[in-house]
Write an enzyme that holds these catalytic residues in place. Structure first.
Site, PDB file in Angstrom:
ATOM      1  N   LYS A 154       0.823  -1.222   0.000  1.00 29.82           N
ATOM      2  CA  LYS A 154       0.000   0.000   0.000  1.00 29.82           C
ATOM      3  C   LYS A 154       0.852   1.265   0.000  1.00 29.82           C
ATOM      4  CE  LYS A 154      -4.002  -2.207   2.102  1.00 29.82           C
ATOM      5  NZ  LYS A 154      -4.956  -2.249   3.240  1.00 29.82           N
ATOM      6  N   ILE A 155       1.938   1.272   0.784  1.00 30.50           N
ATOM      7  CA  ILE A 155       2.799   2.455   0.807  1.00 30.50           C
ATOM      8  C   ILE A 155       3.530   2.596  -0.518  1.00 30.50           C
ATOM      9  CG2 ILE A 155       4.792   3.537   1.916  1.00 30.50           C
ATOM     10  CD1 ILE A 155       3.920   2.154   4.531  1.00 30.50           C
ATOM     11  N   ASP A 174       8.853  -6.487  -6.805  1.00 29.40           N
ATOM     12  CA  ASP A 174       8.150  -7.091  -5.677  1.00 29.40           C
ATOM     13  C   ASP A 174       7.894  -8.546  -6.044  1.00 29.40           C
ATOM     14  OD1 ASP A 174       6.410  -7.765  -3.499  1.00 29.40           O
ATOM     15  OD2 ASP A 174       5.809  -5.675  -3.343  1.00 29.40           O
ATOM     16  N   CYS A 205       9.695  -2.153   1.397  1.00 31.24           N
ATOM     17  CA  CYS A 205       9.497  -3.578   1.645  1.00 31.24           C
ATOM     18  C   CYS A 205       9.664  -3.877   3.135  1.00 31.24           C
ATOM     19  CB  CYS A 205      10.474  -4.410   0.822  1.00 31.24           C
ATOM     20  SG  CYS A 205      12.208  -3.953   1.049  1.00 31.24           S
ATOM     21  N   ARG A 234      12.383  -0.022   7.039  1.00 33.52           N
ATOM     22  CA  ARG A 234      13.049  -0.530   8.234  1.00 33.52           C
ATOM     23  C   ARG A 234      14.553  -0.341   8.072  1.00 33.52           C
ATOM     24  NH1 ARG A 234       8.944   0.059  10.278  1.00 33.52           N
ATOM     25  NH2 ARG A 234       7.630  -1.419  11.443  1.00 33.52           N
ATOM     26  N   ASP A 258      14.589   7.580   7.111  1.00 33.21           N
ATOM     27  CA  ASP A 258      13.692   7.874   8.227  1.00 33.21           C
ATOM     28  C   ASP A 258      13.770   6.748   9.256  1.00 33.21           C
ATOM     29  OD1 ASP A 258      11.617   9.457   9.493  1.00 33.21           O
ATOM     30  OD2 ASP A 258      10.212   7.863   8.938  1.00 33.21           O
ATOM     31  N   GLU A 263      18.256   2.254  15.622  1.00 38.99           N
ATOM     32  CA  GLU A 263      17.504   3.432  16.050  1.00 38.99           C
ATOM     33  C   GLU A 263      16.889   3.302  17.434  1.00 38.99           C
ATOM     34  OE1 GLU A 263      13.037   3.332  14.476  1.00 38.99           O
ATOM     35  OE2 GLU A 263      14.438   3.250  12.810  1.00 38.99           O
ATOM     36  N   HIS A 295      12.238   8.596  12.275  1.00 42.01           N
ATOM     37  CA  HIS A 295      11.087   7.698  12.140  1.00 42.01           C
ATOM     38  C   HIS A 295       9.779   8.484  12.274  1.00 42.01           C
ATOM     39  CE1 HIS A 295      10.223   3.163  12.365  1.00 42.01           C
ATOM     40  NE2 HIS A 295       9.131   3.770  11.934  1.00 42.01           N
TER      41      HIS A 295
END
Length: 330
Positions: A154-155, A174, A205, A234, A258, A263, A295
């Site tokens: 979706k993103i 993908d 992903c 991630r 981000d 982190e 983030h």
């Protein structure tokens, strides 16, 4: 139901309380993260609610099971920080928020691209000091550039559509191809061809055994020299030490992240009066062509509303014995 909410920040309390106004669920907030060393805080609770930097490994799962926790509910889409197999063996259900605002993260990825390219963060500081020079501010047109997108959930779909609006050629990779994107003219390709042909690569992903360190020294040797790499997914998709080497030799032209593989010791905290003991991120921050945000891709009103609504719905579904539509399964 009594629920312990971990890694709590003011916005978590604000939005969860907003949609739990009838106090159906008894929420107790802890600023501490949940991990194998802090499970004692969950004593007396039936469920725990966690975020991206809580670490629920097999040891933590065993401890949670022994104190009676029956549900782990993530306030995020990703679940790589939970040992799902260990939870299943202990019959602890794991639920998540599979989608809250894909546009929020996709738009943030675009913000990283535009900022790195047009250097608006540097201009902001210059102008505040009455420096109106254009020296060293040259960017490039996004129009006509090839953008490679890895991960078209979706993103990823939202990001692709935005980049099409800029007039970019968008290629994607993908394991499951989106017919919706194909209809819009987006071409699916191999990873090798995506690396070779992309001016900009954006990662959307999940993190798993196959994608950890997707970008390492071998990958960086395959990309177009000077490529811009964006990661809002991630942190461990990129091996930071190898990214630093790629930045030093110019193979990687820009890096916008981000997320960061270490982190959990940094992000969401004010460390302005502290000594940062992470040499890798200190090195990254020294590059003029690196942009780091903490983030915050998800951090919009719309996303926070949906995260709270879905998180509370997960609790209700579990409590009432309903179908757990947001359960994470192997």
């Amino acid at each position: 139901m009594k629920i312990a909410v971990f890694s709590t920040k003011p916005h978590d309390r604000e939005y969860l309380d907003k949609f739990n106004s009838n106090n159906r669920h008894q929420l107790t907030y802890f600023e501490a993260p949940l991990n194998a060393d802090t499970t004692n805080l969950a004593l007396g609770f039936e469920a725990v609610c966690i975020f991206v930097n809580d670490k629920i490994d097999a040891v933590a799962i065993d401890k949670l099971f022994k104190i009676g926790v029956k549900l782990i509910d993530l306030r995020s889409a990703g679940f790589n920080n939970v040992d799902i197999e260990a939870a299943k063996k202990k019959n602890i259900k794991v639920m998540r928020v599979p989608a809250y605002s894909p546009e929020a993260v996709a738009e943030h990825a675009v913000a990283l691209i535009l900022t790195l390219n047009r250097k608006t963060h540097k201009v902001y500081n210059r102008v505040r000091e009455s420096n109106f020079s254009l020296e060293n501010l040259i960017g490039f047109n996004l129009h006509g550039k090839t953008v490679g997108v890895i991960g078209t959930g979706k993103i990823g779909v939202a990001f692709c559509q935005i980049m099409l609006g800029f007039g970019c050629k968008v290629i994607a990779y993908d394991i499951t191809e989106s017919e919706k994107l194909k209809e819009k003219g987006i071409e699916y390709t191999t990873l090798v061809d995506l690396f070779k042909n992309s001016d900009i690569i954006s990662l959307h992903c999940p993190l798993n055994l196959k994608t950890k360190y997707l970008f390492d020294i071998k990958t960086f040797s395959k990309v177009k020299k000077g490529v811009m790499l964006i990661n809002t997914s991630r942190g461990a998709l990129i091996k930071t030490s190898d990214a630093i080497d790629a930045l030093k030799n110019g193979q990687l032209g820009y890096l916008g992240i981000d997320v960061y593989e270490q982190e959990e010791n940094l992000f969401f905290n004010d460390l302005s009066e502290s000594i940062i003991k992470d040499d890798l991120i200190e090195r990254l921050m020294a590059f003029h062509n690196v942009l780091i945000t903490p983030h915050q891709g998800f951090f919009t009103k719309e996303a926070l509303n949906q995260i709270a609504i879905t998180t509370l719905k997960n609790f209700t579904d579990f409590e009432e014995g309903l179908l757990l539509e947001n359960e994470v399964k192997l």
